[in-house]
Design a protein around this motif. Structure first.
Motif, PDB file in Angstrom:
ATOM      1  N   PRO A   9       0.795  -1.180  -0.034  1.00  0.00           N
ATOM      2  CA  PRO A   9       0.101  -0.151   0.079  1.00  0.00           C
ATOM      3  C   PRO A   9       0.830   1.306   0.115  1.00  0.00           C
ATOM      4  O   PRO A   9       0.513   2.237  -0.340  1.00  0.00           O
ATOM      5  N   MET A  10       2.091   1.092   0.474  1.00  0.00           N
ATOM      6  CA  MET A  10       3.186   2.261   0.232  1.00  0.00           C
ATOM      7  C   MET A  10       4.017   1.770  -0.603  1.00  0.00           C
ATOM      8  O   MET A  10       4.821   0.661  -0.379  1.00  0.00           O
ATOM      9  N   PHE A  11       4.287   2.770  -1.732  1.00  0.00           N
ATOM     10  CA  PHE A  11       5.666   2.081  -2.542  1.00  0.00           C
ATOM     11  C   PHE A  11       5.961   3.508  -2.833  1.00  0.00           C
ATOM     12  O   PHE A  11       5.793   4.548  -2.480  1.00  0.00           O
ATOM     13  N   HIS A  12       7.273   3.334  -3.814  1.00  0.00           N
ATOM     14  CA  HIS A  12       8.019   4.349  -4.396  1.00  0.00           C
ATOM     15  C   HIS A  12       8.065   4.476  -5.882  1.00  0.00           C
ATOM     16  O   HIS A  12       8.020   3.496  -6.645  1.00  0.00           O
ATOM     17  N   GLN A  13       7.948   5.793  -6.184  1.00  0.00           N
ATOM     18  CA  GLN A  13       8.083   5.916  -7.928  1.00  0.00           C
ATOM     19  C   GLN A  13       9.203   6.822  -8.257  1.00  0.00           C
ATOM     20  O   GLN A  13       9.565   7.656  -7.369  1.00  0.00           O
ATOM     21  N   GLY A  63       5.640   3.386 -17.660  1.00  0.00           N
ATOM     22  CA  GLY A  63       4.467   4.198 -18.310  1.00  0.00           C
ATOM     23  C   GLY A  63       5.341   5.602 -18.954  1.00  0.00           C
ATOM     24  O   GLY A  63       5.977   5.987 -18.099  1.00  0.00           O
ATOM     25  N   CYS A  64       4.825   5.657 -20.089  1.00  0.00           N
ATOM     26  CA  CYS A  64       5.518   6.927 -20.533  1.00  0.00           C
ATOM     27  C   CYS A  64       4.563   7.676 -21.568  1.00  0.00           C
ATOM     28  O   CYS A  64       3.518   7.059 -22.153  1.00  0.00           O
ATOM     29  N   GLY A  65       4.882   8.810 -22.174  1.00  0.00           N
ATOM     30  CA  GLY A  65       4.213   9.217 -23.341  1.00  0.00           C
ATOM     31  C   GLY A  65       4.619  10.741 -23.649  1.00  0.00           C
ATOM     32  O   GLY A  65       5.508  11.288 -22.912  1.00  0.00           O
ATOM     33  N   ALA A 116       7.239  12.578 -20.656  1.00  0.00           N
ATOM     34  CA  ALA A 116       6.958  12.290 -19.264  1.00  0.00           C
ATOM     35  C   ALA A 116       7.083  10.589 -19.109  1.00  0.00           C
ATOM     36  O   ALA A 116       6.785   9.864 -19.945  1.00  0.00           O
ATOM     37  N   PHE A 117       7.330  10.170 -17.955  1.00  0.00           N
ATOM     38  CA  PHE A 117       7.344   8.973 -17.812  1.00  0.00           C
ATOM     39  C   PHE A 117       7.444   8.523 -16.105  1.00  0.00           C
ATOM     40  O   PHE A 117       7.719   9.495 -15.516  1.00  0.00           O
ATOM     41  N   GLY A 118       7.048   7.540 -15.874  1.00  0.00           N
ATOM     42  CA  GLY A 118       7.008   7.239 -14.219  1.00  0.00           C
ATOM     43  C   GLY A 118       7.001   5.629 -14.219  1.00  0.00           C
ATOM     44  O   GLY A 118       6.577   4.779 -14.957  1.00  0.00           O
TER      45      GLY A 118
END
Ligand code: DAH
Length: 374
Positions: free
Chosen positions: A231-235, A315-317, A341-343
């Motif tokens: 439920p908690m993570f990092h990007q 993911g990006c675009g 952008a990307f994530g």
């Protein structure tokens, strides 16, 4: 001998004064002998306890027995005495450290030759390390680091990223909302950010183009924990905006960074996808650096790539012009500029890079696991 309350035979002013003075002297003497917290409590009880305390006894022995004509004088004298005794008791202090140190001070003092208390040096957490190393690759390309709040408004997390109110794409993010926000307009309601993308908007509000940023950070989603969810993570988010930014720039940048991060032999592959804030959108895969892209290992089928030879990384675009509309006044006119952008999930790239098979291990705080990165 401990002080005991004498009976008064003589109620003259002189006799009262001298009896009171003796009482005060004895109380002060006992106060000076207090050494421990337990002794302090016993001392206080002995003098002030309602039942049988010294002051109660004085009340009984001196006041109640006083002859009528001396009652007034005796009453005043006893009141003064009480006030004084209360002062002494209140100012009595126990030393902060109990017998061990007291003994040490008087007998053998502190032994400076004893070894000190060793404070273990911590190690960088594997997720922080992967995140820092990934950001460093982008920094070498000229990107700088941006950050934003974990408690975010609906506006930054959704609306300004082209998720209109009630848009079904909001459902894909399993948002955790802060309670008690219903009375506010929707865009002001607080939530735990579900991605680092809101920092794209926050940064574009502050900085005019051109910009190149990477955004590491914590995010939350209402996902039950399992080997690949927490439920908690990092990007790690990225954004580049300038004149004439193209999808080619996006591919070249990400292909280079993946080779830097995972090793120069990895290949990248882009497949069409959808995100409200990018158009066109893609998911980027890297060739599996565990099985070399074959889908199989000597020990059997390759699990990290599910035998496909490819691992989904991000993911990006190209930034959707609708997103630029929200920050148009700060120089982001979609007719003049463009951006990509990307994530990506920092925990996920840490799992892959360090060969860990359960994301839960990252957050259980087991030192035996974490020590491997020391
Ligand atoms: N925010 C997306 C998520 O958490 C990931 C993402 C996709 C970020 C595409 C981007 C992007 O910046 O362009 O699912």
């Amino acid at each position: 001998m401990a002080y005991t309350v004498p009976k008064l035979a003589d109620y003259s002013a002189a006799a009262l004064t001298s009896a009171a003075a003796e009482c005060v002297r004895e109380c002060a003497r006992e106060a000076n002998r207090v050494r421990t917290v337990a002794e302090l409590k016993a001392f206080r009880d002995r003098w002030l306890a309602r039942k049988g305390g010294v002051l109660t006894q004085i009340n009984d022995l001196w006041l109640k027995n006083a002859p009528k004509e001396a009652k007034r004088e005796a009453g005043m004298g006893v009141n003064q005495l009480k006030a004084r005794i209360q002062e002494i008791v209140a100012s009595a202090i126990a030393p902060p450290v109990e017998p061990a140190l007291a003994r040490c001070e008087t007998v053998d003092r502190v032994d400076v030759s004893l070894p000190g208390i060793r404070r273990p040096i911590g190690a960088e957490h594997p997720v922080m390390r992967a995140s820092r190393e990934m950001c460093a690759v982008f920094q070498r390309l000229g990107f700088s680091i941006a950050e934003g709040p974990v408690v975010e408004t609906d506006y930054y997390n959704f609306e300004a990223l082209n998720f209109p109110p009630n848009h079904p794409a909001r459902d894909t993010q399993d948002t955790l909302f802060i309670a008690g926000q219903q009375s506010k307009p929707q865009r002001e309601r607080l939530l735990l950010r579900t991605h680092t993308s809101p920092v794209q908007i926050r940064t574009m509000e502050k900085m005019r183009p051109p910009i190149r940023i990477v955004i590491p950070g914590t995010v939350h989603r209402n996902d039950p924990p399992d080997a690949s969810h927490s439920p908690m993570f990092h990007q790690i988010e990225g954004l580049a905006v300038d004149r004439n930014i193209t999808f080619g720039n996006l591919k070249g940048t990400l292909d280079h960074t993946m080779k830097e991060f995972f090793g120069s032999s990895v290949k990248t592959s882009f497949r069409p996808s959808f995100f409200p804030f990018t158009e066109p959108s893609a998911e980027m895969y890297v060739s599996c650096f565990i099985c070399g892209g074959s889908g199989n290992r000597e020990s059997g089928p390759c699990r990290p790539c599910k035998q496909t030879g490819w691992i989904e990384i991000l993911g990006c675009g190209m930034v959707d012009p609708n997103v630029f509309e929200f920050v148009k006044d700060n120089g982001y006119d979609p007719k003049k500029i463009s951006g990509f952008a990307f994530g990506m999930g920092a925990d996920r790239i840490a799992l892959l890079k360090y060969g860990v098979d359960d994301i839960q291990l990252f957050f259980q705080g087991d030192v035996r696991f974490l020590r491997q990165w020391a």
